[in-house]
Structure formats: C-alpha cells, structure tokens
Design a protein around this motif. Structure first.
Motif, short mmCIF file in Angstrom:
data_model
loop_
_atom_site.label_atom_id
_atom_site.label_comp_id
_atom_site.label_asym_id
_atom_site.label_seq_id
_atom_site.Cartn_x
_atom_site.Cartn_y
_atom_site.Cartn_z
N GLY A 162 0.84 -1.18 0.00
CA GLY A 162 0.00 0.00 0.00
C GLY A 162 0.88 1.23 0.00
N ILE A 163 0.92 1.96 -1.09
CA ILE A 163 1.83 3.10 -1.23
C ILE A 163 1.10 4.39 -0.86
CG2 ILE A 163 3.42 4.29 -2.77
CD1 ILE A 163 4.02 1.31 -2.30
N PRO A 164 1.53 5.08 0.23
CA PRO A 164 0.88 6.32 0.64
C PRO A 164 1.28 7.49 -0.27
CG PRO A 164 2.14 5.31 2.44
CD PRO A 164 2.58 4.68 1.17
N THR A 165 0.55 8.60 -0.16
CA THR A 165 0.94 9.82 -0.84
C THR A 165 2.21 10.37 -0.20
OG1 THR A 165 -0.33 11.26 0.63
CG2 THR A 165 -1.48 10.36 -1.30
N VAL A 166 2.85 11.32 -0.86
CA VAL A 166 4.11 11.89 -0.34
C VAL A 166 3.89 12.55 1.02
CG1 VAL A 166 5.90 13.62 -0.74
CG2 VAL A 166 5.08 12.22 -2.64
N ILE A 167 2.81 13.32 1.15
CA ILE A 167 2.53 14.00 2.42
C ILE A 167 2.25 12.99 3.53
CG2 ILE A 167 0.89 15.48 3.64
CD1 ILE A 167 0.62 17.14 1.13
N ASP A 168 1.44 11.98 3.23
CA ASP A 168 1.15 10.96 4.24
C ASP A 168 2.41 10.20 4.63
OD1 ASP A 168 -1.53 11.50 4.56
OD2 ASP A 168 -2.14 10.20 2.90
N ARG A 169 3.29 9.96 3.67
CA ARG A 169 4.54 9.27 3.98
C ARG A 169 5.39 10.11 4.94
NH1 ARG A 169 7.34 5.14 1.73
NH2 ARG A 169 5.77 4.93 0.10
N MET A 170 5.44 11.41 4.73
CA MET A 170 6.21 12.29 5.61
C MET A 170 5.63 12.31 7.02
SD MET A 170 6.83 15.48 2.99
CE MET A 170 7.42 16.54 4.32
N ILE A 171 4.31 12.36 7.11
CA ILE A 171 3.67 12.40 8.43
C ILE A 171 3.85 11.06 9.15
CG2 ILE A 171 1.47 12.67 9.63
CD1 ILE A 171 0.62 14.58 7.38
N GLN A 172 3.71 9.97 8.42
CA GLN A 172 3.93 8.66 9.02
C GLN A 172 5.35 8.53 9.56
OE1 GLN A 172 2.69 5.04 7.11
NE2 GLN A 172 0.96 6.03 6.09
N GLN A 173 6.31 9.06 8.80
CA GLN A 173 7.70 8.99 9.26
C GLN A 173 7.90 9.80 10.53
OE1 GLN A 173 10.05 7.03 8.33
NE2 GLN A 173 11.57 7.92 9.72
N ALA A 174 7.23 10.95 10.63
CA ALA A 174 7.32 11.77 11.83
C ALA A 174 6.75 11.02 13.04
CB ALA A 174 6.59 13.09 11.62
#
Length: 278
Positions: free
Chosen positions: A26-38
């Motif tokens: 499941g590939i998230p959007t770029v913004i969601d990926r950044m927030i998940q990493q945070a």
C-alpha cells in the motif's frame, strides 16, 4: 493532519513473489509518507526498548544477517528442530482494535492515537475504487513495520515467558526446540495464541516442524560440516537468482551492454552477500 485533512487512501500495488503468489503493498501519498515517518520517529524510541532481543526485523541496528546468526547459535546449542510458522497475509489481517489497545498502553496523546487510527482506516485504492479496511496495516507505509512489531511483540512476550528459543524477522518466525515431539506441542500452542488471541491466520500448509538443515529461513538454511556449523543459501534462493539472471539476459530486451552489465552486477552483488555466509 495538515490543514485538517484526513489521510488519503494508499495505492494498492502487487509485487510477484518467487513462489508464484503476490506481495500486496500500500503506497501512501508523499505527504502521508512524511507524516507517518514523523510519527514513527516519535514512537520508535518508546516501543523499541520493549521489544524482544530475538526480534530483528525493521529495527534500528538490527538485520537479517543477525537473525540468521542467532538461529545458527541455537542449532549449535543442540536445538536441532525448528517450528516454522507461516502467517497468511499477516500485514492485511492485523486487528485494529487490539493493535490500538497495545499502543494505548504506552501512548496517552489522543492526537497521535487518533492519527494512527485514521491511517489504519484511510482506505486502499484498487482499480479506481476505495476500499475501507476493517483490519490490516498495509505494507509500503513508513509506519507499518513498527505497528507490525508492536502487534507481534505480544507473541514474543509469550515465547519469552515460556523459555523458548526463537528468532523473528517481521512475520517470519522460527522457534527452535530439541525434539520433534516438542516441536509439535509448541506449534499447537503457538497456533492457538496467534489465532485465538491475536486473530491472525496460520498457514498450516506452509507451517511445519522440521530440520533447520532443510527448512528455509530468510533465504538461508543451516549447513553442518566437519569444520562446524555454516550458513548456506537455500535451494529455492538459488533457483530464484537463476530465474532473475535468465530474465535480465534475454536477448529481446533491447538494452545497451552497459545497462545489461549494471543490472547483472546489482543482482550478483546481492547474491555474493549470501555466498559469503557459507
């Protein structure tokens, strides 16, 4: 979320597996990926110290090589049988309510908890349609590996309390015992816990009690020799690299010789890493 927006659905991508199945990402959007990493950077220091020393997957300063060496050490100690447990579609079957319960034991910030729940319920985009999941933490996001470890840590704690020797790398799990009879008893109790308590599904066709000399773990198996116990790539891993090499070198692929050599080098460098363990 930024601007009060909710997480976007992840894009479902299927990657072919060597055994003929597919791995669902499941590939998230770029913004969601950044927030998940945070979120991951906040939660990792909280949960990682709680994890078992026998858990090696997706953790700082831990690797598959270390997992293999731990398995080798158990064999050298006389644990000549392995309970090889295979969980069917693990990442797609994690129970959301149970996962949030385990997280809430250590995290009280309701904003973080609400955001994690939103990501679990954000949906999966399949052929243009959005499916809202009742369970699962889709592979592909930055947060999924940590959430999967938090969930299976409950099983790790059970094995530790019972004094079992085990090695886990994400959902790849081997338990080492000294007799076949012990192996079947451990397998039975393990399946009961995984299915009854954690609501997962154990693939009984792929799970087995056997010898680490024959059973594959992370692409390797044990090799007893007169000079001591070694590690060797499993025959299936050899077959996989041969198939990949054959595909790369097909005459009708229309690439320059430089590109061809680069692809072969990338493949064989990874394969040589495996050979060095022999």
């Amino acid at each position: 979320m930024l601007g009060g927006e909710s997480p976007q659905p992840v894009l479902r991508v299927e990657i072919p597996k060597p055994d003929g199945g597919v791995r669902k990402l499941g590939i998230p959007t770029v913004i969601d990926r950044m927030i998940q990493q945070a979120i991951n950077q906040v939660l990792q220091p909280i949960f990682d110290p709680m994890f078992s020393d026998n858990s090696f997957g997706f953790r700082p300063k831990r690797s598959a090589h270390q997992a293999i060496m731990r398995a080798k050490s158990y064999y050298e100690q006389g644990y000549k049988y392995v309970v090889d447990l295979d969980m069917k579609a693990y990442f797609d079957t994690v129970n959301h309510d149970k996962l949030m319960y385990y997280i809430e034991k250590k995290v009280q910030d309701k904003r973080i908890l609400r955001l994690i729940r939103q990501y679990l319920k954000s949906g999966i985009l399949i052929d243009g349609l959005v499916k809202i999941p009742d369970e699962g933490t889709p592979q592909g996001g930055n947060l999924s590996p940590l959430l999967s470890n938090i969930y299976l840590n409950e099983f790790d704690k059970l094995l530790t309390a019972r004094g079992h020797k085990f090695v886990r790398y994400a959902d790849d799990l081997n338990i080492y015992v000294k007799s076949r009879g012990s192996g079947y008893r451990v397998m039975g109790s393990s399946i009961n816990f995984l299915e009854d308590e954690l609501k997962l599904t154990v693939n009984r066709e792929k799970s087995a009690v056997g010898s680490p000399v024959k059973r594959k773990f992370l692409g390797f198996c044990i090799l007893p020799t007169k000079d001591g116990v070694k590690i060797r790539p499993h025959q299936k891993a050899k077959s996989t690299v041969k198939q990949k090499l054959k595909k790369i070198t097909k005459r009708n692929r229309g690439r320059s010789i430089e590109v061809l050599f680069k692809q072969i080098k990338q493949l064989m460098n990874g394969w040589m890493d495996k050979l060095l363990w022999r």
